[in-house]
Design an enzyme around this catalytic site. Structure first.
Site, PDB file in Angstrom:
ATOM      1  N   LYS A 149       0.770  -1.266  -0.105  1.00  0.00           N
ATOM      2  CA  LYS A 149       0.119  -0.105   0.000  1.00  0.00           C
ATOM      3  C   LYS A 149       0.912   1.049   0.029  1.00  0.00           C
ATOM      4  O   LYS A 149       0.753   2.117  -0.647  1.00  0.00           O
ATOM      5  CB  LYS A 149      -0.900  -0.130   1.354  1.00  0.00           C
ATOM      6  CG  LYS A 149      -2.030  -1.048   0.961  1.00  0.00           C
ATOM      7  CD  LYS A 149      -2.680  -1.318   2.332  1.00  0.00           C
ATOM      8  CE  LYS A 149      -3.699  -2.277   2.180  1.00  0.00           C
ATOM      9  NZ  LYS A 149      -4.437  -3.063   3.550  1.00  0.00           N
ATOM     10  N   GLN A 193      -4.612  -1.979   9.483  1.00  0.00           N
ATOM     11  CA  GLN A 193      -4.493  -3.333   8.883  1.00  0.00           C
ATOM     12  C   GLN A 193      -4.969  -4.250   9.808  1.00  0.00           C
ATOM     13  O   GLN A 193      -4.600  -4.644  11.036  1.00  0.00           O
ATOM     14  CB  GLN A 193      -2.897  -3.519   8.588  1.00  0.00           C
ATOM     15  CG  GLN A 193      -2.499  -5.014   7.895  1.00  0.00           C
ATOM     16  CD  GLN A 193      -3.174  -4.729   6.499  1.00  0.00           C
ATOM     17  OE1 GLN A 193      -3.114  -3.935   5.776  1.00  0.00           O
ATOM     18  NE2 GLN A 193      -3.874  -5.801   6.137  1.00  0.00           N
ATOM     19  N   ASP A 197     -11.307   1.661   3.924  1.00  0.00           N
ATOM     20  CA  ASP A 197     -11.498   0.485   3.907  1.00  0.00           C
ATOM     21  C   ASP A 197     -13.119  -0.038   3.595  1.00  0.00           C
ATOM     22  O   ASP A 197     -13.121  -0.957   2.896  1.00  0.00           O
ATOM     23  CB  ASP A 197     -11.236  -0.446   5.020  1.00  0.00           C
ATOM     24  CG  ASP A 197      -9.514  -1.069   4.923  1.00  0.00           C
ATOM     25  OD1 ASP A 197      -9.305  -1.529   3.798  1.00  0.00           O
ATOM     26  OD2 ASP A 197      -9.126  -1.351   6.156  1.00  0.00           O
TER      27      ASP A 197
END
Length: 224
Positions: A51, A95, A118
């Site tokens: 990322k 994460q 997300d």
């Protein structure tokens, strides 16, 4: 015909890179993504690294905040709160998975929905259900990009999604529904699964098991 996801991804990143360069030329602030990594899970470290590399490629700013597995839930929520209030941060990504002593749902709900890249916050899930603008989970969004890349029209098509997770199965079902597809969600309790999948114009496998499906599950001409 193979839908080449890597090539599609490359093109999307090239397009975003141009958008970021335009922001710089106009003297505007470029977006910044904050990624929080708790613990030392090897897979999570790879995801985070990828990322950050993607941010670097397109010219966005990024910050990685790594904490060891002993980092408490209270400390994590306080960290998220500070990033919510930081006007220089546009996106926040924790994460997953987090260590067992941390309530994953509490973490998701602590993120400002407008920074929830997300797309897991209940507010963004609600917007997805209502077909309103909001952040969408990335894997389902990626699937739609792949269908768009081959100019596939879902209108009136029968889509079978195998898997009902909140991260992939349910969101991609809604995205297809919003494009006027007839959607069936199958899962581990579905009887005669092969008969169900063989009806599909589009078969979406979201069960997390490689090589589960063979040609006997797929009708001729279907998109998988």
């Amino acid at each position: 015909m193979l839908i080449n996801g890597k090539e599609i991804s490359k093109q999307i990143k090239e397009d975003i890179k141009k958008e970021v360069e335009l922001l710089k030329e106009e003297g505007k602030r470029v977006p910044c993504l904050a990624v929080i990594l708790i613990g030392d899970d090897p897979a999570s470290q790879v995801y985070v690294r990828n990322k950050i590399r993607a941010c670097e490629f397109v010219g966005m700013k990024s910050m990685t905040i790594s904490k060891d597995a002993s980092f408490t839930q209270e400390e994590l929520l306080a960290l998220i709160d500070s990033l919510n209030k930081n006007e220089e941060v546009d996106g926040i990504l924790v994460q997953l998975p987090v260590p067992d002593h941390i309530d994953e749902q509490a973490v998701i709900e602590a993120i400002d929905p407008s920074k929830d890249v997300d797309g897991f916050h209940p507010s963004n899930i609600a917007k997805l259900v209502l077909n309103e603008d909001g952040f969408v989970p990335c894997t389902p969004q990626g699937m739609m990009c792949m269908l768009d890349a081959i100019n596939y029209d879902l209108d009136g098509k029968e889509v079978v999604v195998v898997g009902r997770s909140n991260i992939v199965g349910k969101p991609v079902s809604l995205l297809c529904l919003h494009r006027n597809a007839t959607v069936t969600i199958a899962h581990s309790h579905t009887e005669y699964l092969r008969d169900v999948t063989k009806r599909a114009d589009v078969l979406i496998a979201a069960i997390g098991k490689p090589k589960f499906f063979d040609s006997s599950y797929v009708k001729e001409g279907a998109v998988v």
